[in-house]
Design an enzyme around this catalytic site. Structure first.
Site, PDB file in Angstrom:
ATOM      1  N   GLY A  11       0.775  -1.232   0.000  1.00  0.00           N
ATOM      2  CA  GLY A  11       0.000   0.000   0.000  1.00  0.00           C
ATOM      3  C   GLY A  11       0.809   1.285   0.000  1.00  0.00           C
ATOM      4  O   GLY A  11       0.334   2.318   0.472  1.00  0.00           O
ATOM      5  N   ASN A  13       1.477   3.119  -2.563  1.00  0.00           N
ATOM      6  CA  ASN A  13       0.759   4.089  -3.410  1.00  0.00           C
ATOM      7  C   ASN A  13      -0.486   4.623  -2.700  1.00  0.00           C
ATOM      8  O   ASN A  13      -0.816   5.808  -2.832  1.00  0.00           O
ATOM      9  CB  ASN A  13       0.371   3.452  -4.743  1.00  0.00           C
ATOM     10  CG  ASN A  13       1.514   3.455  -5.729  1.00  0.00           C
ATOM     11  OD1 ASN A  13       1.914   4.513  -6.211  1.00  0.00           O
ATOM     12  ND2 ASN A  13       2.063   2.296  -6.019  1.00  0.00           N
ATOM     13  N   LYS A  86      -6.895  -8.181  -8.532  1.00  0.00           N
ATOM     14  CA  LYS A  86      -8.080  -8.881  -9.030  1.00  0.00           C
ATOM     15  C   LYS A  86      -8.653  -8.097 -10.201  1.00  0.00           C
ATOM     16  O   LYS A  86      -8.483  -6.882 -10.282  1.00  0.00           O
ATOM     17  CB  LYS A  86      -9.147  -8.986  -7.934  1.00  0.00           C
ATOM     18  CG  LYS A  86      -8.891 -10.079  -6.901  1.00  0.00           C
ATOM     19  CD  LYS A  86     -10.109 -10.201  -5.995  1.00  0.00           C
ATOM     20  CE  LYS A  86      -9.891 -11.079  -4.796  1.00  0.00           C
ATOM     21  NZ  LYS A  86      -9.643 -12.477  -5.068  1.00  0.00           N
ATOM     22  N   ILE A  88     -11.437  -6.171 -12.199  1.00  0.00           N
ATOM     23  CA  ILE A  88     -12.583  -5.358 -11.767  1.00  0.00           C
ATOM     24  C   ILE A  88     -13.823  -5.810 -12.550  1.00  0.00           C
ATOM     25  O   ILE A  88     -13.825  -5.798 -13.780  1.00  0.00           O
ATOM     26  CB  ILE A  88     -12.298  -3.858 -12.021  1.00  0.00           C
ATOM     27  CG1 ILE A  88     -11.156  -3.380 -11.107  1.00  0.00           C
ATOM     28  CG2 ILE A  88     -13.532  -3.002 -11.763  1.00  0.00           C
ATOM     29  CD1 ILE A  88     -11.448  -3.447  -9.630  1.00  0.00           C
ATOM     30  N   ASN A 102      -5.948   2.812 -12.801  1.00  0.00           N
ATOM     31  CA  ASN A 102      -5.001   1.823 -12.289  1.00  0.00           C
ATOM     32  C   ASN A 102      -3.596   2.336 -12.530  1.00  0.00           C
ATOM     33  O   ASN A 102      -3.359   3.051 -13.504  1.00  0.00           O
ATOM     34  CB  ASN A 102      -5.198   0.494 -13.032  1.00  0.00           C
ATOM     35  CG  ASN A 102      -4.221  -0.574 -12.583  1.00  0.00           C
ATOM     36  OD1 ASN A 102      -3.997  -0.753 -11.374  1.00  0.00           O
ATOM     37  ND2 ASN A 102      -3.622  -1.286 -13.524  1.00  0.00           N
ATOM     38  N   HIS A 104       0.235   0.942 -13.281  1.00  0.00           N
ATOM     39  CA  HIS A 104       0.928  -0.275 -13.720  1.00  0.00           C
ATOM     40  C   HIS A 104       2.425   0.028 -13.774  1.00  0.00           C
ATOM     41  O   HIS A 104       2.823   1.075 -14.289  1.00  0.00           O
ATOM     42  CB  HIS A 104       0.410  -0.691 -15.104  1.00  0.00           C
ATOM     43  CG  HIS A 104       0.986  -1.982 -15.564  1.00  0.00           C
ATOM     44  ND1 HIS A 104       0.534  -3.204 -15.104  1.00  0.00           N
ATOM     45  CD2 HIS A 104       2.012  -2.260 -16.406  1.00  0.00           C
ATOM     46  CE1 HIS A 104       1.243  -4.174 -15.661  1.00  0.00           C
ATOM     47  NE2 HIS A 104       2.144  -3.632 -16.457  1.00  0.00           N
ATOM     48  N   ASP A 145      -5.129  -4.012 -18.243  1.00  0.00           N
ATOM     49  CA  ASP A 145      -4.121  -3.039 -18.686  1.00  0.00           C
ATOM     50  C   ASP A 145      -4.302  -2.506 -20.102  1.00  0.00           C
ATOM     51  O   ASP A 145      -3.328  -2.103 -20.748  1.00  0.00           O
ATOM     52  CB  ASP A 145      -2.699  -3.651 -18.576  1.00  0.00           C
ATOM     53  CG  ASP A 145      -2.410  -4.194 -17.190  1.00  0.00           C
ATOM     54  OD1 ASP A 145      -2.860  -3.577 -16.218  1.00  0.00           O
ATOM     55  OD2 ASP A 145      -1.726  -5.221 -17.091  1.00  0.00           O
TER      56      ASP A 145
HETATM   57  C1  GAR Z   1       3.060  -1.042  -7.687  1.00  0.00           C
HETATM   58  O1  GAR Z   1       4.331  -1.094  -8.269  1.00  0.00           O
HETATM   59  C2  GAR Z   1       1.997  -1.101  -8.779  1.00  0.00           C
HETATM   60  O2  GAR Z   1       2.375  -0.438  -9.958  1.00  0.00           O
HETATM   61  C3  GAR Z   1       1.904  -2.581  -8.988  1.00  0.00           C
HETATM   62  O3  GAR Z   1       1.948  -3.134  -7.706  1.00  0.00           O
HETATM   63  C4  GAR Z   1       2.759  -2.304  -6.881  1.00  0.00           C
HETATM   64  C5  GAR Z   1       1.987  -2.002  -5.609  1.00  0.00           C
HETATM   65  O4  GAR Z   1       2.809  -1.392  -4.659  1.00  0.00           O
HETATM   66  N1  GAR Z   1       0.689  -2.913  -9.685  1.00  0.00           N
HETATM   67  C6  GAR Z   1       0.587  -3.906 -10.574  1.00  0.00           C
HETATM   68  O5  GAR Z   1       1.496  -4.657 -10.854  1.00  0.00           O
HETATM   69  C7  GAR Z   1      -0.796  -4.057 -11.198  1.00  0.00           C
HETATM   70  N2  GAR Z   1      -0.726  -4.774 -12.429  1.00  0.00           N
HETATM   71  P1  GAR Z   1       2.181  -0.741  -3.338  1.00  0.00           P
HETATM   72  O6  GAR Z   1       1.277  -1.789  -2.691  1.00  0.00           O
HETATM   73  O7  GAR Z   1       3.379  -0.440  -2.488  1.00  0.00           O
HETATM   74  O8  GAR Z   1       1.412   0.488  -3.752  1.00  0.00           O
END
Ligand code: GAR
Length: 204
Positions: A11, A13, A86, A88, A102, A104, A145
């Protein structure tokens, strides 16, 4: 703007968006945290900030109506996926047209799609010998994506990088890119025209 953040992992982000709401950078607040697993680190962060959270259980046709109800109750009008692993459901997409985004950890359309998440992405980028990677924020549609790109930021891939090195470099960029995009939505500066998304500058 009332924001719901969906996450499955640590978490960071979520935290970056929450911090930008608290310090007034984003004119909005996180009203709900939705986690896909009970051990997601994001839940502790939400609790610390006094943000309501829920954990999804069972198949998506069971949790979809529960999530939509909770989003309604909290007045959420925008959804940010932040490491949410997951798919959506289409009922949720239909409830928030153009209002689910989202982040990525690659430069879409490259290195996206089913199975391309987290460290899988960074390993694939390094294995392909790319000299650049980055982060992409896009509108969520019914595939993985493929939705319209809202913003991207590039980072170099350096000689000798491990997947972990690259993940850390990309994540640092995500922490400024994602709040900036959410801010633009909150300020009504994002215009979507089919596949084309324009972010207007604050004074235009
Ligand atoms: C982030 O790097 C995000 O871009 C990626 O998961 C990480 C979550 O980090 N998302 C994906 O790969 C989705 N396809 P966080 O939990 O520290 O925010």
């Amino acid at each position: 703007m009332n924001i719901a953040v969906f996450a499955s992992g640590g978490g960071s982000n979520f935290q970056a968006i929450a911090d930008a709401c608290v310090d007034g950078t984003i004119p909005g607040e996180i009203v709900l945290c939705v986690a896909s697993r009970p051990d997601a680190g994001v839940l502790k962060r939400a609790e610390k900030l006094g943000i309501l959270s829920m954990v999804l259980e069972g198949p998506s046709d069971e949790w979809t109506p529960q999530v939509i109800q909770r989003l309604n109750e909290t007045g959420a009008d925008f959804v940010a996926l932040a490491g949410f692993m997951k798919m959506i459901p289409s009922a949720l997409i239909a409830t928030y047209p153009g209002r689910i985004v989202n982040i990525h950890p690659a430069l879409l359309p490259d290195y996206g799609g089913k199975g391309m998440y987290g460290m899988h992405v960074h390993r694939a980028v390094i294995a392909a010998g790319e000299s650049e990677s980055g982060a992409t924020v896009h509108i969520v549609d019914e595939e993985y994506d493929t939705g319209p790109v809202v913003a991207q930021e590039r980072v170099p891939v350096l000689a000798g990088d491990s997947a972990e090195d690259l993940a850390a470099r990309v994540l640092r960029v995500e922490h400024s890119l994602y709040p900036a995009v959410v801010k633009a939505f909150a300020e009504g500066r994002v215009h979507i025209d089919g596949k084309q998304v324009t972010i207007h500058s604050p004074n235009s």
